[in-house]
Scaffold this motif. Structure first.
Motif, PDB file in Angstrom:
ATOM      1  N   GLU A  45       0.558  -1.235   0.148  1.00 57.02           N
ATOM      2  CA  GLU A  45      -0.063  -0.096   0.097  1.00 57.02           C
ATOM      3  C   GLU A  45       0.750   1.222  -0.332  1.00 57.02           C
ATOM      4  O   GLU A  45       0.668   2.402  -0.573  1.00 57.02           O
ATOM      5  CB  GLU A  45      -1.057   0.085   1.269  1.00 57.02           C
ATOM      6  CG  GLU A  45      -1.920  -1.107   1.396  1.00 57.02           C
ATOM      7  CD  GLU A  45      -1.465  -2.462   1.878  1.00 57.02           C
ATOM      8  OE1 GLU A  45      -0.083  -2.413   2.309  1.00 57.02           O
ATOM      9  OE2 GLU A  45      -2.307  -3.306   2.001  1.00 57.02           O
ATOM     10  N   ARG A  73       1.928   7.601  -6.830  1.00 56.41           N
ATOM     11  CA  ARG A  73       0.724   8.501  -7.391  1.00 56.41           C
ATOM     12  C   ARG A  73       1.252   9.810  -7.045  1.00 56.41           C
ATOM     13  O   ARG A  73       0.723  10.682  -7.856  1.00 56.41           O
ATOM     14  CB  ARG A  73      -0.317   8.038  -6.605  1.00 56.41           C
ATOM     15  CG  ARG A  73      -1.182   6.808  -6.629  1.00 56.41           C
ATOM     16  CD  ARG A  73      -2.522   6.536  -6.048  1.00 56.41           C
ATOM     17  NE  ARG A  73      -3.187   5.310  -6.258  1.00 56.41           N
ATOM     18  CZ  ARG A  73      -3.121   4.375  -5.306  1.00 56.41           C
ATOM     19  NH1 ARG A  73      -2.437   4.873  -4.278  1.00 56.41           N
ATOM     20  NH2 ARG A  73      -3.547   3.226  -5.418  1.00 56.41           N
ATOM     21  N   HIS A  74       2.404  10.064  -6.385  1.00 58.16           N
ATOM     22  CA  HIS A  74       2.635  11.500  -6.118  1.00 58.16           C
ATOM     23  C   HIS A  74       3.999  11.687  -6.551  1.00 58.16           C
ATOM     24  O   HIS A  74       4.382  12.879  -6.486  1.00 58.16           O
ATOM     25  CB  HIS A  74       2.746  11.795  -4.796  1.00 58.16           C
ATOM     26  CG  HIS A  74       1.183  11.569  -3.947  1.00 58.16           C
ATOM     27  ND1 HIS A  74       0.167  12.361  -4.175  1.00 58.16           N
ATOM     28  CD2 HIS A  74       0.765  10.614  -2.841  1.00 58.16           C
ATOM     29  CE1 HIS A  74      -0.959  11.897  -3.683  1.00 58.16           C
ATOM     30  NE2 HIS A  74      -0.593  10.628  -2.857  1.00 58.16           N
ATOM     31  N   GLU A  91       0.658   4.152  -3.118  1.00 54.12           N
ATOM     32  CA  GLU A  91       0.389   5.558  -2.733  1.00 54.12           C
ATOM     33  C   GLU A  91       1.502   6.618  -2.992  1.00 54.12           C
ATOM     34  O   GLU A  91       1.190   7.501  -3.583  1.00 54.12           O
ATOM     35  CB  GLU A  91       0.020   5.655  -1.135  1.00 54.12           C
ATOM     36  CG  GLU A  91      -0.397   7.051  -0.690  1.00 54.12           C
ATOM     37  CD  GLU A  91      -1.546   7.491  -1.245  1.00 54.12           C
ATOM     38  OE1 GLU A  91      -1.638   8.497  -1.590  1.00 54.12           O
ATOM     39  OE2 GLU A  91      -2.563   6.696  -1.735  1.00 54.12           O
ATOM     40  N   ASP A  92       2.803   6.096  -2.826  1.00 55.38           N
ATOM     41  CA  ASP A  92       3.802   6.810  -3.023  1.00 55.38           C
ATOM     42  C   ASP A  92       4.029   7.069  -4.437  1.00 55.38           C
ATOM     43  O   ASP A  92       4.349   8.454  -5.031  1.00 55.38           O
ATOM     44  CB  ASP A  92       5.441   6.342  -2.436  1.00 55.38           C
ATOM     45  CG  ASP A  92       6.475   7.183  -2.738  1.00 55.38           C
ATOM     46  OD1 ASP A  92       6.659   8.226  -2.109  1.00 55.38           O
ATOM     47  OD2 ASP A  92       7.262   6.872  -3.595  1.00 55.38           O
TER      48      ASP A  92
END
Length: 627
Positions: free
Chosen positions: A130, A137-138, A134-135
């Motif tokens: 996870e 995506r940015h 998430e990382d």
């Protein structure tokens, strides 16, 4: 539910069903309180379609599917079937012949030479990545290091002939190795199911089935998951240009050219003995676009490298005269394939904006990595085949003859920022008689190693992301043997162990020095110091970071002459520090004394106001910083 299914079929027929794997294929389900398996298959010209397998002794006609109106799709539910059951479709084709076909959307296949599909659930794995998902995506990939280890899972390590390491074993061994060698990305040769080991996965029968050679689907998920937990991106080679002709596959699926083009001049890929997809059919768009998203959605793949783009977009690519055709405009561009590639990238980036889409393209087609709204194909990277061909030709030339082909080393900077490039040293360059990278290098045995260290130093500091095929990191001497594991016994020899140490150090230096990657696609991130010294075969240049980021200075001596006192122009006053010297004894070099630091003098050189004095042995690359 029927209305939702009808909408899916409409979208499939119009090329807009982008998760077709949720509708088509075999899916364990419950219908009217009965457990079983739901099926859907596209065969518009079939007279009848049945499901056959162990559950009915492979007898056709007993479990038939029904037509879904005029969609060309056959659907049905078979109670009592369950996960693990083997099956095929028996297709009574347009000519009245019976064909046994594997499921084009099957999620798992039997181990070759068997060819049945297997009912499989893909929703039971518990992901642990996870934080990684998430990382990314940015953090877009452009301004990040990208150092890729290209790997064929069947020959990285084995336990004997056809005794493959499993996905789960590789999740430990391979990932630990990647971490120890400081790689940032893992690129896997195609894992889609294929009948012939030595096609390396590039001739596929099961586009939705991870090959069973290395174990079940959850094993591959574990491999990807552990890569992510260790900070490594996973890329997958993907082959939408053509498929193999095996009878159980896509060829003449319902007795007519369905997945392939009806015109054999366009369908046939004579150099590979395969068939091209018919990119003019909207259903083919739904099939292939869904497949790209499938690997990202279900297996958390971070990106795909699209194989053989040049062969897709050129109607004349490697075709004999009698098979050449023109498009509706009278040119050789494959307009439908170009439309498909634009749609592919738009679809992927809409669903997974952080994805990596790489074109393996040897053509001069423009704007491959430009956005589609600006007229480009929409990839975010393209393999730089021109750099690879020119640079390998230069390094294969004896050092005493290199001054006459100096431009082969420097010409790439004329176009280095025209696209977002990856610099590939791939499997294609070390197989089929081309020799390994080490074996390509000229000179005596020690000179081969010195040349290869120099080559890698030039490659790692040249603008563009990086890719190296497995074995290159320790100087595999034989070319890639696609039937056996890498020659790991070479690690018992000091020269090969030293080469591996060098690559590990070079990789770490690349990751640590952001100037080597943060402006890969920005011409302002590169500056020649001396590009014209063909006589001495020495080049020097600067890689720059953003304001405030230390630059690095690279000096390459590509000759057999050593220079104990060589002056290099530098842009600023101060103390310079040697980060890496490929001639260090630690790396198998001569160990000649080298300056570890140098202070600039107000002595103009190479158009710069200052210069430093260094010693640079023969066949050596040095990397300096003013930090």
């Amino acid at each position: 539910m029927k209305n939702v299914f009808a909408e899916d079929l409409y979208l499939f027929n119009t090329g807009q069903l982008f998760q077709a794997y949720r509708t088509f294929g075999s899916h364990p389900a419950v219908d009217n309180g009965r457990a079983g398996v739901r099926f859907a298959v596209w065969a518009p010209n079939a007279r009848a379609v049945s499901v056959v397998g162990d559950f009915n002794d492979w007898m056709g006609g007993s479990h038939t599917l029904g037509r879904a109106g005029t969609t060309g799709v056959w659907i049905g539910f078979i109670p009592g079937m369950r996960t693990g059951d083997r099956y095929k479709y028996e297709v009574l084709d347009a000519n009245g012949d019976r064909r046994l076909k594997a499921d084009p959307f099957g999620f798992q296949s039997e181990l070759r030479p068997n060819t049945a599909s297997i009912v499989t659930r893909l929703d039971g794995y518990e992901w642990q990545d996870e934080a990684w998902m998430e990382d990314k995506r940015h953090h877009p990939p452009y301004a990040r290091p990208m150092l890729t280890y290209e790997t064929h899972l069947g020959t990285w390590r084995t336990d004997g002939p056809e005794m493959f390491r499993s996905y789960e074993q590789l999740a430990d061994e391979l990932v630990d190795y990647l971490v120890s060698m400081n790689y940032t990305h893992l690129e896997l040769l195609p894992l889609t199911e294929h009948p012939f080991d030595q096609s390396w996965g590039y001739q596929t029968t099961g586009y939705y089935a991870a090959t069973t050679r290395y174990g079940p689907p959850d094993g591959l998920k574990k491999l990807v998951d552990r890569c992510h937990q260790q900070g490594i991106s996973v890329l997958l080679d993907w082959v939408p240009g053509h498929f193999c002709k095996d009878d159980h596959g896509l060829r003449l699926f319902d007795g007519t050219p369905l997945y392939e083009d009806a015109d054999p001049r366009r369908a046939e890929k004579p150099i590979w003995g395969t068939l091209a997809f018919d990119f003019g059919k909207p259903e083919i768009h739904s099939f292939l676009l869904s497949n790209a998203l499938f690997w990202m959605d279900v297996y958390h793949i971070d990106g795909i490298r699209v194989d053989a783009v040049a062969s897709m977009i050129d109607l004349h690519f490697d075709k004999p005269e009698g098979m050449k055709t023109l498009n509706r405009c009278g040119t050789t561009e494959h307009l439908e394939a170009l439309d498909f590639l634009r749609k592919l990238n738009e679809t992927v980036f809409r669903a997974f904006p952080e994805s990596i889409m790489i074109a393996e393209d040897s053509s001069a087609y423009p704007a491959v990595t430009s956005p589609t709204y600006l007229g480009g194909l929409g990839f975010n990277y393209k393999w730089n085949m021109g750099w690879m061909n020119d640079t390998l030709r230069y390094f294969e030339t004896d050092p005493d003859q290199r001054s006459s082909i100096h431009s082969h080393l420097t010409f790439s900077l004329i176009y280095a920022f025209a696209e977002n490039y990856v610099l590939p040293l791939s499997h294609d360059e070390v197989v089929h008689g081309k020799r390994s990278l080490l074996h390509k290098m000229p000179g005596s045995y020690p000179e081969k190693f010195a040349n290869l260290r120099l080559f890698y130093g030039y490659w790692i500091t040249h603008p563009g992301k990086k890719l190296l095929f497995m074995g290159g990191e320790f100087g595999q001497f034989d070319e890639w043997k696609d039937y056996d594991q890498l020659d790991w016994m070479l690690m018992d020899y000091p020269s090969h162990a030293a080469m591996q140490r060098y690559v590990r150090k070079l990789n770490r230096l690349y990751c640590e020095q952001s100037a080597l990657w943060v402006r890969d696609h920005d011409a302002g991130g590169f500056e020649w110091i001396d590009v014209n010294n063909a006589k001495q075969c020495i080049i020097s240049f600067i890689r720059k970071g953003w304001d405030g980021t230390p630059s690095v200075i690279i000096v390459c001596n590509l000759s057999r002459e050593s220079y104990l006192s060589y002056r290099v122009g530098v842009p600023s006053r101060g103390r310079y520090r040697l980060l890496l010297n490929s001639d260090d004894a630690e790396f198998g070099g001569s160990g000649q004394p080298a300056f570890m630091t140098a202070r600039s003098a107000a002595r103009a050189m190479h158009g710069k106001p200052y210069s430093i004095e260094i010693s640079i042995p023969a066949l050596t690359v040095q990397i300096w910083t003013n930090a």
